[in-house]
Scaffold this motif. Structure first.
Motif, mmCIF file in Angstrom:
data_model
loop_
_atom_site.group_PDB
_atom_site.id
_atom_site.type_symbol
_atom_site.label_atom_id
_atom_site.label_comp_id
_atom_site.label_asym_id
_atom_site.label_seq_id
_atom_site.Cartn_x
_atom_site.Cartn_y
_atom_site.Cartn_z
ATOM 1 N N UNK A 23 0.813 -1.223 0.000
ATOM 2 C CA UNK A 23 0.000 0.000 0.000
ATOM 3 C C UNK A 23 0.848 1.275 0.000
ATOM 4 N N UNK A 24 2.169 1.137 0.042
ATOM 5 C CA UNK A 24 3.047 2.304 -0.024
ATOM 6 C C UNK A 24 2.964 2.917 -1.418
ATOM 7 N N UNK A 25 3.202 4.217 -1.486
ATOM 8 C CA UNK A 25 3.179 4.899 -2.787
ATOM 9 C C UNK A 25 4.500 5.622 -2.987
ATOM 10 N N UNK A 26 5.232 5.203 -3.996
ATOM 11 C CA UNK A 26 6.499 5.815 -4.324
ATOM 12 C C UNK A 26 6.385 6.380 -5.733
ATOM 13 N N UNK A 27 6.508 7.680 -5.843
ATOM 14 C CA UNK A 27 6.427 8.310 -7.155
ATOM 15 C C UNK A 27 7.605 7.889 -8.021
ATOM 16 N N UNK A 28 7.396 7.864 -9.329
ATOM 17 C CA UNK A 28 8.428 7.420 -10.266
ATOM 18 C C UNK A 28 9.638 8.348 -10.288
ATOM 19 N N UNK A 29 9.464 9.603 -9.898
ATOM 20 C CA UNK A 29 10.571 10.564 -9.920
ATOM 21 C C UNK A 29 11.443 10.505 -8.661
ATOM 22 N N UNK A 85 6.029 11.865 2.971
ATOM 23 C CA UNK A 85 7.256 12.594 2.706
ATOM 24 C C UNK A 85 6.978 13.394 1.430
ATOM 25 N N UNK A 86 6.798 14.695 1.569
ATOM 26 C CA UNK A 86 6.368 15.533 0.443
ATOM 27 C C UNK A 86 7.489 15.799 -0.558
ATOM 28 N N UNK A 87 7.084 16.391 -1.669
ATOM 29 C CA UNK A 87 7.957 16.610 -2.825
ATOM 30 C C UNK A 87 9.251 17.326 -2.478
ATOM 31 N N UNK A 131 6.341 1.566 5.934
ATOM 32 C CA UNK A 131 5.122 0.965 6.442
ATOM 33 C C UNK A 131 3.939 1.197 5.513
ATOM 34 N N UNK A 132 2.816 0.630 5.898
ATOM 35 C CA UNK A 132 1.593 0.703 5.103
ATOM 36 C C UNK A 132 1.125 2.144 4.923
ATOM 37 N N UNK A 133 0.585 2.422 3.744
ATOM 38 C CA UNK A 133 -0.052 3.703 3.407
ATOM 39 C C UNK A 133 0.890 4.896 3.506
ATOM 40 N N UNK A 134 2.178 4.678 3.399
ATOM 41 C CA UNK A 134 3.131 5.782 3.426
ATOM 42 C C UNK A 134 3.518 6.170 2.007
ATOM 43 N N UNK A 135 4.036 7.390 1.863
ATOM 44 C CA UNK A 135 4.293 7.916 0.527
ATOM 45 C C UNK A 135 5.622 8.654 0.462
ATOM 46 N N UNK A 136 6.360 8.414 -0.625
ATOM 47 C CA UNK A 136 7.518 9.223 -0.990
ATOM 48 C C UNK A 136 7.082 10.040 -2.190
#
Length: 179
Positions: free
Chosen positions: A55-61, A98-100, A73-78
């Motif tokens: 469920x983690x989200x890692x942007x392609x950039x 973790x914002x842009x 962990x779950x539902x976290x984002x880079x």
């Protein structure tokens, strides 16, 4: 300081792993930028030893120096253009954003020694943390659960849970209260 004597602790295996990872990142990670490929990017990272939830989200950039040193962990984002310079281990809890353009730096050099050796120092980010845009998180920093790091903050010391910090260097702004 005498950089002629500088040496790092990376083995040939590590150098080859980095070369393979950079090639795979360029061909199989970076071009797949839409949300449709969210799980694909997680799979690629898992194949390189990252311990991350589906469920983690890692942007392609996002730039990740060593997937094998990343835990999420779950539902976290880079977010977009995050630079995860994880020569040392970086652990990110659940429900954390973790914002842009944030820069996570888990290594430094020992400036007290003549040969300026590389020192790996982990970063630990708790659950429910928000690190706003363009922040810098330095080596050996622990950010407690539910903390907020303001945009452009420079964090070089631990941040307690439920604390909002900002500035350069980051200082406490106030406590975070939840409804």
């Amino acid at each position: 300081m005498d950089l002629a004597t500088y040496s790092h602790s990376f083995s040939l295996k590590n150098k080859i792993s980095r070369l393979v990872w950079n090639t795979v990142w360029l061909i199989l990670f970076r071009p797949f930028a839409t949300r449709l490929f969210k799980k694909w990017r997680v799979l690629v990272l898992k194949c390189f030893g990252a311990k991350i939830e589906w469920s983690s989200h890692i942007y392609a950039s996002v730039k990740i120096w060593a997937p094998w040193n990343l835990e999420m962990g779950a539902n976290s984002s880079l977010g977009p253009k995050v630079d995860c310079y994880n020569q040392g281990k970086i652990s990110i809890g659940t429900n954390t954003v973790i914002s842009q353009k944030t820069y996570l730096c888990a290594s430094s050099h020992d400036y007290t020694k003549k040969d300026f050796p590389l020192v790996l120092k982990p970063i630990q980010i708790g659950d429910g943390v928000w690190i706003a845009a363009d922040a810098f998180i330095g080596p050996n920093v622990c950010i407690g659960n539910s903390a907020v790091i303001a945009a452009r903050a420079v964090v070089i010391k631990d941040v307690e849970e439920n604390t909002i910090v900002g500035g350069n260097p980051a200082k406490i702004i106030k406590s975070r209260k939840h409804d």
